[in-house]
Design a protein around this motif. Sequence first.
Motif, PDB file in Angstrom:
ATOM      1  N   SER A  42       1.672 -22.404 -15.414  1.00  7.99           N
ATOM      2  CA  SER A  42       1.178 -23.336 -16.444  1.00  7.99           C
ATOM      3  C   SER A  42       0.251 -24.388 -15.850  1.00  7.99           C
ATOM      4  O   SER A  42      -0.778 -24.725 -16.443  1.00  7.99           O
ATOM      5  N   VAL A 103       2.167 -12.110 -22.523  1.00  8.48           N
ATOM      6  CA  VAL A 103       1.461 -13.341 -22.898  1.00  8.48           C
ATOM      7  C   VAL A 103       0.175 -13.003 -23.652  1.00  8.48           C
ATOM      8  O   VAL A 103      -0.199 -13.697 -24.605  1.00  8.48           O
ATOM      9  N   HIS A 107      -0.811 -14.267 -27.395  1.00  5.60           N
ATOM     10  CA  HIS A 107      -2.071 -14.921 -27.752  1.00  5.60           C
ATOM     11  C   HIS A 107      -2.819 -14.159 -28.853  1.00  5.60           C
ATOM     12  O   HIS A 107      -3.583 -14.758 -29.608  1.00  5.60           O
ATOM     13  N   GLU A 118       4.979 -20.132 -25.023  1.00  9.77           N
ATOM     14  CA  GLU A 118       4.382 -19.350 -23.947  1.00  9.77           C
ATOM     15  C   GLU A 118       5.369 -19.179 -22.790  1.00  9.77           C
ATOM     16  O   GLU A 118       5.482 -18.089 -22.223  1.00  9.77           O
ATOM     17  N   TYR A 122       6.859 -15.695 -21.366  1.00 11.10           N
ATOM     18  CA  TYR A 122       6.669 -15.404 -19.933  1.00 11.10           C
ATOM     19  C   TYR A 122       8.016 -15.162 -19.241  1.00 11.10           C
ATOM     20  O   TYR A 122       8.194 -14.174 -18.526  1.00 11.10           O
TER      21      TYR A 122
END
Length: 168
Positions: A42, A103, A107, A118, A122
């Motif tokens: 991140s 991911v 999106h 997210e 993950y």
Amino acid sequence: MKSPLAHKPAVATLAGPGLIASFLRFAALGGGVGVLSSVAVSLLAVTMPWAVANAVVTAASTLLCTELHARFTFARGRGAGWREHWQSAGSATAAYLATSVAVWVLHLLQPSPGLVTEQLVYLGASGLAGTGRFLVLRCYVFAVHRGRAVRPLARQGTVSVSALATAA
């Protein structure tokens, strides 16, 4: 006089401690590094594309985890050698693809997901991929090899659910 073991076929046996003990060690060590990796991904994704950040973090965490698993999870009593690192890299590549695809799909479905969403996707993909990595590492990469020519357990047809369960 020849050794009585000279004519026996090579066998790869399951690695180290029992199945449950090694899985708990794997989950603790790999999971801890996985949580730190999710934070690192991140942070890096702010400065570079997410897939690149994931690749950098996956490479670094794979090196660290391979060493930890060699020393503690599978109780080898030494660090991992080049062979173990390369074999572990193969399973880490599959884990990288799993997390990246998860991911990416997120999106596609939700163009601007929140950080928590997210991270959940993950870490969920990471956990599933980690279970597969555990089996690969235990049954192949860190398996104890006896004999001259060693074939992986899966090719010998000797790995089964019952064999894994009895290893515990």
